[in-house]
Design an enzyme around this catalytic site. Structure first.
Site, PDB file in Angstrom:
ATOM      1  NE  ARG A 241      -3.898  -1.530   0.336  1.00 51.81           N
ATOM      2  CZ  ARG A 241      -4.304  -2.610  -0.400  1.00 51.81           C
ATOM      3  NH1 ARG A 241      -3.497  -3.330  -1.431  1.00 51.81           N
ATOM      4  NH2 ARG A 241      -5.587  -3.470  -0.527  1.00 51.81           N
ATOM      5  CD  GLU A 270      -3.205   3.022  -5.086  1.00 49.95           C
ATOM      6  OE1 GLU A 270      -3.855   3.206  -5.369  1.00 49.95           O
ATOM      7  OE2 GLU A 270      -2.328   2.908  -4.971  1.00 49.95           O
ATOM      8  CG  HIS A 288      -2.642  -0.558  -6.919  1.00 48.95           C
ATOM      9  ND1 HIS A 288      -3.631   0.165  -6.125  1.00 48.95           N
ATOM     10  CD2 HIS A 288      -2.722  -1.834  -6.400  1.00 48.95           C
ATOM     11  CE1 HIS A 288      -3.407  -0.820  -4.644  1.00 48.95           C
ATOM     12  NE2 HIS A 288      -3.545  -2.236  -5.455  1.00 48.95           N
TER      13      HIS A 288
END
Length: 324
Positions: A241, A270, A288
């Site tokens: 993360r 993000e 991602h």
């Protein structure tokens, strides 16, 4: 309470930008409730009407499952997550209410491990940067391109030796890397050297691969001190993360040449990526997607459906999250 044709009712809990991609198999086993997303009021009203029938919820992607959501679902007994990370779920509140939680288990582990190695090779061997150099027509003008660095022989520190970290270790050992790790506790089943803290691990590593869960304890654990310990030639790969790393310090360390490079699939805010990284050839950026392949989605639906079927038939769950 059951839904259409006596099938158990399952709530699809998702942000508007996310959807469950494989609902057809679900309809064989469950009655799916998919709330509207045109306004918060409509969601609240929808959940209030159906709350008594909802014992199971599938949380799609990073959709938050917080106390406000749980307040609306008085009959809820299980939250089934479609992600390996569960930092979007209020685990303390679920524990207090006796609500079970499951994760994606090992569905993504191999694909994320493959991608971790790909990011590392890309940074070390300057693959993406060399691609840009060649495509821009710079080879005839500038001649040879700067050399990259060999993967074999690197000392790799893995932050979080869970299912993903273990797959990363297996792959990098085959490249001739030496592996060490830090984790919540020492793993008795592995022979890799264990470090009590990430700073000491960084000091003895050329590379840090970050793949642990995001918790209050691990948030920004890759700090300025850790980067300094890693050193000017060190490389960081993050497939966990974004908030596991102090992103502002990472950007500054890269800009000042205080670490050697980074391969990043995740970011703190993000989908926004720090723009200062765009011009750096020693940084590889990815949106991602480390976990996402057709094969991993197939494995994921098996895990989700398996967890739901196990729950409704009072059998052991496939990938339970320990809430203690």
């Amino acid at each position: 309470m059951s839904g259409t044709e006596g099938l158990p009712v399952v709530l699809i809990h998702r942000l508007p930008a996310f959807n469950l991609l494989f609902k057809s198999r679900f309809h064989t086993h469950f009655t799916l409730l998919n709330p509207p997303h045109d306004s918060p009021d409509s969601i609240h009203s929808f959940l209030s009407r159906h709350a008594a029938s909802i014992r199971a919820l599938v949380a799609v992607g990073p959709t938050p499952v917080n106390s406000q959501t749980l307040d609306l679902l008085s009959a809820l007994e299980i939250v089934v997550c479609s992600s390996a990370g569960i930092d979007h779920v209020d685990l303390c509140e679920c524990r207090r209410r006796g609500v079970l939680v499951t994760s994606a288990g090992n569905a993504f582990s191999e694909d994320v491990a493959d991608y971790s190695v790909a990011l590392l090779i890309d940074v070390l061997r300057r693959v993406s940067a060399g691609n840009r150099f060649a495509r821009a027509g710079l080879w005839p003008q500038h001649g040879s391109y700067p050399l990259g660095s060999k993967l074999g022989g690197k000392r790799v520190g893995i932050v979080g030796l869970g299912s993903i970290g273990s797959e990363v270790a297996k792959r990098l050992a085959a490249f001739g890397c030496s592996i060490a790790y830090t984790s919540r506790k020492k793993k008795s089943a592995v022979s890799y050297p264990f470090y009590e803290n990430v700073r000491d691990l960084a000091a003895d590593s050329n590379v840090l691969i970050v793949c642990c869960a995001l918790t209050d304890q691990t948030r920004r654990m890759i700090s300025k001190d850790v980067m300094t310990a890693l050193g000017k030639e060190g490389v960081i790969v993050n497939v966990g993360r974004g908030a596991l790393i102090d992103e502002k310090e990472l950007v500054q360390s890269l800009l000042r040449g205080e670490i050697g490079g980074a391969g990043l699939d995740v970011y703190e805010n993000e989908p926004y990526v720090p723009e200062e990284l765009f011009a750096l050839d020693n940084v590889v950026l990815s949106p991602h997607v480390a976990a996402l392949t057709p094969e991993s989605f197939e494995a994921l639906q098996d895990v989700i459906i398996g967890n739901l079927l196990a729950f409704f038939s009072n059998k052991p769950l496939l990938s339970p999250v320990q809430l203690d």
